[in-house]
Design a protein around this motif. Structure first.
Motif, PDB file in Angstrom:
ATOM      1  N   TYR A  32       0.813  -1.210   0.000  1.00 14.46           N
ATOM      2  CA  TYR A  32       0.000   0.000   0.000  1.00 14.46           C
ATOM      3  C   TYR A  32       0.847   1.261   0.000  1.00 14.46           C
ATOM      4  CZ  TYR A  32      -3.900   3.027   1.183  1.00 14.46           C
ATOM      5  OH  TYR A  32      -4.851   4.000   1.168  1.00 14.46           O
ATOM      6  N   PHE A  33       2.028   1.181   0.595  1.00 13.80           N
ATOM      7  CA  PHE A  33       2.878   2.381   0.639  1.00 13.80           C
ATOM      8  C   PHE A  33       4.353   1.978   0.606  1.00 13.80           C
ATOM      9  CE2 PHE A  33       1.975   1.000   4.930  1.00 13.80           C
ATOM     10  CZ  PHE A  33       3.209   1.036   5.568  1.00 13.80           C
ATOM     11  N   VAL A  86      -5.570  18.589   4.107  1.00 13.20           N
ATOM     12  CA  VAL A  86      -6.188  18.340   5.408  1.00 13.20           C
ATOM     13  C   VAL A  86      -5.206  17.591   6.317  1.00 13.20           C
ATOM     14  CG1 VAL A  86      -8.113  17.189   6.563  1.00 13.20           C
ATOM     15  CG2 VAL A  86      -8.458  18.282   4.348  1.00 13.20           C
ATOM     16  N   PRO A  88      -5.172  15.112   9.437  1.00 13.28           N
ATOM     17  CA  PRO A  88      -6.094  14.288  10.216  1.00 13.28           C
ATOM     18  C   PRO A  88      -6.013  14.580  11.710  1.00 13.28           C
ATOM     19  CG  PRO A  88      -4.815  12.953   8.693  1.00 13.28           C
ATOM     20  CD  PRO A  88      -4.209  14.302   8.679  1.00 13.28           C
ATOM     21  N   LEU A  90      -5.821  12.673  14.297  1.00 13.21           N
ATOM     22  CA  LEU A  90      -4.889  11.928  15.134  1.00 13.21           C
ATOM     23  C   LEU A  90      -3.426  12.225  14.810  1.00 13.21           C
ATOM     24  CD1 LEU A  90      -6.481   8.349  15.459  1.00 13.21           C
ATOM     25  CD2 LEU A  90      -6.549  10.233  17.089  1.00 13.21           C
ATOM     26  N   ILE A  98       0.643   7.969   6.461  1.00 14.75           N
ATOM     27  CA  ILE A  98       0.845   7.640   5.058  1.00 14.75           C
ATOM     28  C   ILE A  98       0.484   8.886   4.260  1.00 14.75           C
ATOM     29  CG2 ILE A  98       0.058   6.245   3.119  1.00 14.75           C
ATOM     30  CD1 ILE A  98      -0.449   3.975   5.130  1.00 14.75           C
ATOM     31  N   MET A 113      -3.178  13.016   3.475  1.00 13.41           N
ATOM     32  CA  MET A 113      -2.517  12.359   4.597  1.00 13.41           C
ATOM     33  C   MET A 113      -3.476  11.414   5.307  1.00 13.41           C
ATOM     34  SD  MET A 113      -0.724  13.942   8.009  1.00 13.41           S
ATOM     35  CE  MET A 113       0.638  14.778   7.230  1.00 13.41           C
ATOM     36  N   LEU A 114      -2.995  10.173   5.509  1.00  8.52           N
ATOM     37  CA  LEU A 114      -3.769   9.196   6.270  1.00  8.52           C
ATOM     38  C   LEU A 114      -2.991   8.836   7.524  1.00  8.52           C
ATOM     39  CD1 LEU A 114      -4.720   6.721   3.395  1.00  8.52           C
ATOM     40  CD2 LEU A 114      -5.964   8.741   4.153  1.00  8.52           C
ATOM     41  N   ILE A 115      -3.716   8.436   8.551  1.00  7.39           N
ATOM     42  CA  ILE A 115      -3.078   7.982   9.779  1.00  7.39           C
ATOM     43  C   ILE A 115      -3.005   6.465   9.735  1.00  7.39           C
ATOM     44  CG2 ILE A 115      -3.359   7.808  12.289  1.00  7.39           C
ATOM     45  CD1 ILE A 115      -2.628  10.628  11.378  1.00  7.39           C
ATOM     46  N   ARG A 116      -1.835   5.938  10.037  1.00  5.02           N
ATOM     47  CA  ARG A 116      -1.729   4.482  10.157  1.00  5.02           C
ATOM     48  C   ARG A 116      -1.432   4.161  11.614  1.00  5.02           C
ATOM     49  NH1 ARG A 116       1.499  -0.206   9.893  1.00  5.02           N
ATOM     50  NH2 ARG A 116       0.552  -1.798   8.569  1.00  5.02           N
ATOM     51  N   HIS A 117      -2.492   3.908  12.370  1.00  5.68           N
ATOM     52  CA  HIS A 117      -2.260   3.601  13.784  1.00  5.68           C
ATOM     53  C   HIS A 117      -1.831   2.151  13.931  1.00  5.68           C
ATOM     54  CE1 HIS A 117      -6.030   1.406  14.241  1.00  5.68           C
ATOM     55  NE2 HIS A 117      -6.587   2.334  13.508  1.00  5.68           N
TER      56      HIS A 117
ATOM     57  N   TRP B 103      -8.151   6.752  10.397  1.00  2.00           N
ATOM     58  CA  TRP B 103      -7.281   6.862   9.211  1.00  2.00           C
ATOM     59  C   TRP B 103      -7.502   8.155   8.441  1.00  2.00           C
ATOM     60  CZ3 TRP B 103      -9.103   1.572   6.867  1.00  2.00           C
ATOM     61  CH2 TRP B 103      -8.669   0.524   7.681  1.00  2.00           C
ATOM     62  N   ASN B 104      -8.734   8.675   8.544  1.00  2.00           N
ATOM     63  CA  ASN B 104      -9.178   9.835   7.771  1.00  2.00           C
ATOM     64  C   ASN B 104      -9.761   9.474   6.404  1.00  2.00           C
ATOM     65  OD1 ASN B 104      -9.678  12.595   7.825  1.00  2.00           O
ATOM     66  ND2 ASN B 104      -7.860  13.056   6.611  1.00  2.00           N
ATOM     67  N   ARG B 165       2.013  -4.919   2.944  1.00  2.00           N
ATOM     68  CA  ARG B 165       1.962  -3.682   3.705  1.00  2.00           C
ATOM     69  C   ARG B 165       0.593  -3.038   3.452  1.00  2.00           C
ATOM     70  NH1 ARG B 165       6.818  -0.720   1.657  1.00  2.00           N
ATOM     71  NH2 ARG B 165       8.193  -2.326   2.449  1.00  2.00           N
TER      72      ARG B 165
END
Lengths: 139, 242
Positions: A32-33, A86, A88, A90, A98, A113-117, B103-104, B165
């Motif tokens: 994915y990344f 934007v 996020p 968190l 990501i 921008m995404l958060i990968r918790h 995640w958004n 991933r």
């Protein structure tokens, strides 16, 4: 005997074949990344959109106008990111993120921008169930 | 036939269990990294667990049908798959709400999400296949093949987060290394147990309904048979024979 089972074996082998072909073809796309290390060593800079993932390095986050400047690391390499868009909820230093955008060889320019918790569910006293094992692993 | 039955002890147990689990879910300690949105955990994990369980039951019942040729096994397979499809959908929708909060994004094409969506569509296909074949024996034979093959995809669905991933976090439940604090884990296990009771109650009702369906089909076949035969034999009155 074979006549009895061909009805089963034919769809089974076709399905298995499709699955194997899918797996082989997707194994690179299913990533994915990319990590910062991969961007430095494997991925050539271009105008193609791609995703970069890693942790936000503490103390590197800076706002300059519309832009958010930060550094993302995978523990080995660190890569500077310029993000417009934007942010996020968190988002924090040390958080996994990501970002989506382009890489010119020096800076990653992102607009998404995404958060990968992570997979850990700690309570506020910062414990996990198997904390003894975990401490052993870290030491 | 009984007209309006009282809810069984199993139905009552299912409702009580879910209400109890809800209390634990809402009072469990906050997850440090995510806050209250992590309470989605108590819906998301039990529903996808039920989907796995339901499809595993379909798999076992499909094998049992092929071995014994007893139609009841096929009815269980079909009933269980239906519940599995419902709970896969709930797990995906719950996951989307959770994904937007953390995640958004609601949805993205990473390996876990994509493979789960494929799993949902394969089992919707299984249900469509069942509806397309009116004859109970033929339906049982053909759908049992798909019911068995369908389970294979649960392996890549479950391990997708380890093999590739993904945006989706990796598995919290690793052998002998659970990445979760005790009180949250306890609330989650209670929730999983409660949803499992709901599954058993739903499966029992759906299976009973499937049995009634089959009985109605057989009764209709028994009465319609001679009628169709009469229509065919009618011209023979005019001829010399019979």
């Amino acid at each position: 005997m074979i006549r009895r089972y061909w009805k089963f074996l034919l769809p089974a082998s076709v399905l298995l074949g499709i699955l194997v072909i899918l797996m082989i073809n997707l194994s690179s796309n299913l990533v994915y990344f990319h990590t910062p290390t991969e961007l430095y060593t494997e991925v050539a800079p271009s105008s193609d959109r791609l995703r970069l993932g890693g942790q936000v390095v503490a103390g590197t986050v800076e706002e300059s106008g519309e832009m958010l400047v930060l550094t993302v690391t995978d523990g080995r390499e660190a890569l500077p990111v310029e993000h417009t868009g934007v942010i996020p909820q968190l988002f924090a230093e040390g958080q996994g993120v990501i970002v989506e955008g382009t890489w010119d060889g020096e800076t990653f320019r992102s607009d998404t921008m995404l958060i990968r918790h992570d997979e850990q569910y700690r309570t506020e006293d910062n414990q996990i169930y198997d904390s003894v094992d975990h401490q052993l692993e870290e030491s | 036939m009984t007209s309006r039955r009282r809810p069984s002890w199993l139905d009552i147990a299912a409702v009580v269990a879910v209400v109890g689990a809800l209390v634990f879910a809402m009072t469990s300690p906050r997850v440090e990294a995510q806050g209250d949105s992590a309470r989605m955990l108590f819906i998301h994990v039990p529903t996808i667990w039920l989907a796995y369980l339901a499809f595993a039951v379909t798999f076992i019942a499909s094998i049992a049908y092929l071995v014994t040729k007893k139609l009841n096994w096929d009815l269980i397979a079909g009933s269980s798959a239906e519940i599995g499809v419902v709970f896969t959908t709930v797990a995906i929708i719950g996951g989307m709400i959770w994904g937007k909060a953390t995640w958004n994004v609601y949805w993205t094409w990473d390996a876990r999400l994509t493979l789960t969506a494929i799993m949902l569509f394969v089992y919707i296909g299984y249900l469509a296949l069942r509806r397309a074949i009116p004859d109970p024996e033929a339906r049982a034979r053909r759908s049992s093949v798909l019911g068995i093959l369908g389970l294979v995809q649960l392996i890549p669905v479950h391990f997708s987060v380890t093999w590739w991933r993904t945006l989706h976090q990796t598995n919290t439940f690793r052998p002998r290394d659970i990445q979760m604090d005790g009180p949250i884990l306890a609330a989650l296990l209670i929730s999983v147990a409660a949803f499992t009771v709901v599954y058993v109650a739903l499966l029992r009702h759906r299976y009973e309904l499937a049995q009634l369906d089959l009985a109605a089909h057989e009764a209709a076949a028994a009465t319609e048979g001679p009628v169709a035969g009469d229509a065919v034999s009618a011209p023979s009155i005019g001829s010399s024979g019979a």
